[in-house]
Design a protein around this motif. Structure first.
Motif, mmCIF file in Angstrom:
data_model
loop_
_atom_site.group_PDB
_atom_site.id
_atom_site.type_symbol
_atom_site.label_atom_id
_atom_site.label_comp_id
_atom_site.label_asym_id
_atom_site.label_seq_id
_atom_site.Cartn_x
_atom_site.Cartn_y
_atom_site.Cartn_z
ATOM 1 N N VAL A 98 -11.419 -10.697 -9.255
ATOM 2 C CA VAL A 98 -10.678 -9.767 -8.418
ATOM 3 C C VAL A 98 -9.604 -9.115 -9.279
ATOM 4 C CG1 VAL A 98 -9.060 -11.535 -7.589
ATOM 5 C CG2 VAL A 98 -9.449 -9.477 -6.231
ATOM 6 N N VAL A 99 -9.405 -7.818 -9.069
ATOM 7 C CA VAL A 99 -8.378 -7.077 -9.792
ATOM 8 C C VAL A 99 -7.316 -6.669 -8.772
ATOM 9 C CG1 VAL A 99 -7.878 -5.128 -11.301
ATOM 10 C CG2 VAL A 99 -10.149 -6.186 -11.353
ATOM 11 N N LEU A 100 -6.096 -7.158 -8.964
ATOM 12 C CA LEU A 100 -4.994 -6.860 -8.049
ATOM 13 C C LEU A 100 -4.194 -5.673 -8.566
ATOM 14 C CD1 LEU A 100 -3.697 -10.475 -7.433
ATOM 15 C CD2 LEU A 100 -4.837 -9.016 -5.780
ATOM 16 N N PHE A 101 -4.191 -4.606 -7.785
ATOM 17 C CA PHE A 101 -3.442 -3.419 -8.162
ATOM 18 C C PHE A 101 -2.086 -3.364 -7.457
ATOM 19 C CE2 PHE A 101 -7.615 -2.303 -9.463
ATOM 20 C CZ PHE A 101 -7.503 -1.337 -10.431
ATOM 21 N N TYR A 102 -2.060 -3.700 -6.178
ATOM 22 C CA TYR A 102 -0.846 -3.557 -5.378
ATOM 23 C C TYR A 102 -0.526 -4.865 -4.664
ATOM 24 C CZ TYR A 102 -1.447 1.418 -6.105
ATOM 25 O OH TYR A 102 -1.570 2.654 -6.671
ATOM 26 N N PRO A 103 0.734 -5.295 -4.695
ATOM 27 C CA PRO A 103 1.146 -6.527 -4.025
ATOM 28 C C PRO A 103 1.473 -6.289 -2.550
ATOM 29 C CG PRO A 103 2.972 -5.651 -5.262
ATOM 30 C CD PRO A 103 1.807 -4.738 -5.520
ATOM 31 N N ILE A 104 1.443 -7.350 -1.778
ATOM 32 C CA ILE A 104 1.628 -7.251 -0.324
ATOM 33 C C ILE A 104 3.080 -6.989 0.076
ATOM 34 C CG2 ILE A 104 1.491 -8.555 1.838
ATOM 35 C CD1 ILE A 104 -0.963 -9.976 0.668
ATOM 36 N N ILE A 105 4.025 -7.751 -0.431
ATOM 37 C CA ILE A 105 5.403 -7.719 0.083
ATOM 38 C C ILE A 105 6.036 -6.323 0.040
ATOM 39 C CG2 ILE A 105 7.750 -8.622 -0.232
ATOM 40 C CD1 ILE A 105 5.841 -10.636 1.052
ATOM 41 N N PRO A 106 6.068 -5.633 -1.096
ATOM 42 C CA PRO A 106 6.727 -4.319 -1.072
ATOM 43 C C PRO A 106 6.006 -3.308 -0.184
ATOM 44 C CG PRO A 106 5.753 -4.732 -3.223
ATOM 45 C CD PRO A 106 5.635 -5.995 -2.453
ATOM 46 N N TRP A 107 4.683 -3.354 -0.147
ATOM 47 C CA TRP A 107 3.953 -2.410 0.701
ATOM 48 C C TRP A 107 4.157 -2.722 2.175
ATOM 49 C CZ3 TRP A 107 1.468 2.086 -0.159
ATOM 50 C CH2 TRP A 107 1.335 2.464 -1.477
ATOM 51 N N PHE A 108 4.193 -3.993 2.514
ATOM 52 C CA PHE A 108 4.449 -4.375 3.903
ATOM 53 C C PHE A 108 5.844 -3.918 4.314
ATOM 54 C CE2 PHE A 108 5.202 -8.074 6.994
ATOM 55 C CZ PHE A 108 4.759 -7.326 8.069
ATOM 56 N N GLY A 109 6.807 -4.039 3.413
ATOM 57 C CA GLY A 109 8.157 -3.549 3.692
ATOM 58 C C GLY A 109 8.166 -2.058 3.958
ATOM 59 N N LEU A 110 7.431 -1.298 3.161
ATOM 60 C CA LEU A 110 7.350 0.148 3.373
ATOM 61 C C LEU A 110 6.680 0.480 4.699
ATOM 62 C CD1 LEU A 110 6.421 1.411 -0.199
ATOM 63 C CD2 LEU A 110 8.576 1.725 1.015
ATOM 64 N N MET A 111 5.675 -0.270 5.060
ATOM 65 C CA MET A 111 4.994 -0.037 6.340
ATOM 66 C C MET A 111 5.954 -0.314 7.505
ATOM 67 S SD MET A 111 1.812 0.960 5.895
ATOM 68 C CE MET A 111 0.864 0.468 7.295
ATOM 69 N N MET A 112 6.746 -1.371 7.400
ATOM 70 C CA MET A 112 7.710 -1.676 8.456
ATOM 71 C C MET A 112 8.758 -0.573 8.564
ATOM 72 S SD MET A 112 8.281 -5.801 8.375
ATOM 73 C CE MET A 112 8.388 -6.009 6.618
ATOM 74 N N MET A 113 9.222 -0.062 7.425
ATOM 75 C CA MET A 113 10.210 1.014 7.445
ATOM 76 C C MET A 113 9.614 2.291 8.046
ATOM 77 S SD MET A 113 12.865 -0.456 6.365
ATOM 78 C CE MET A 113 13.902 0.969 6.293
ATOM 79 N N GLY A 114 8.359 2.570 7.715
ATOM 80 C CA GLY A 114 7.690 3.729 8.306
ATOM 81 C C GLY A 114 7.523 3.588 9.803
#
Length: 136
Positions: A98-114
């Protein structure tokens, strides 16, 4: 979770043209899917809770970068999954990785802010109020 399935099936195949799926690519679509799923679990909580948690995730994320600065730091799958991403490759089984490009925590934070920014587009705010808040 449809977005996660789309990412590991269609998008991974499109990147590799490998019908054996030796490489699963976890890019932006999967992390948006996971974030939407997690946000779906939180929408019944208070708006303020989601807002504060989103702020904490977005602005507190880099606080943990000092861990990576240590000379003996070796990132693990979970570290990269939740914090860093960094195009890391991890072996799953056999020839599959598996190749991980993007982590969960910062993206989840952005989704919550949106999600929280959506309140400005409800009937609680007039067009003029919304323009004043968002443009200044």
């Amino acid at each position: 979770m449809w977005l996660v399935l789309l990412e590991v099936s269609v998008i991974s195949f499109a990147w590799s043209y490998d019908p054996n799926y030796n490489f699963l690519f976890l890019q932006v679509i999967w992390v948006i899917g996971v974030s939407m799923f997690l946000l779906g679990l939180l929408v019944r909580t208070s708006y303020k809770f989601i807002f504060v948690l989103g702020l904490l995730f977005v602005f507190g994320h880099n606080f943990f970068d000092f861990i990576e600065a240590a000379d003996d730091f070796k990132p693990t799958f979970l570290w990269d999954l939740f914090h860093h991403g960094n195009f890391s490759v991890y072996k799953l089984w056999g020839n599959h990785s598996v190749v991980l490009f993007y982590p969960i925590i910062p993206w989840f934070g952005l989704m919550m802010m949106g999600y929280c920014a959506g309140i400005f587009f409800t009937s609680k705010y007039t067009k003029e109020q919304r323009a004043k808040i968002l443009h200044e």
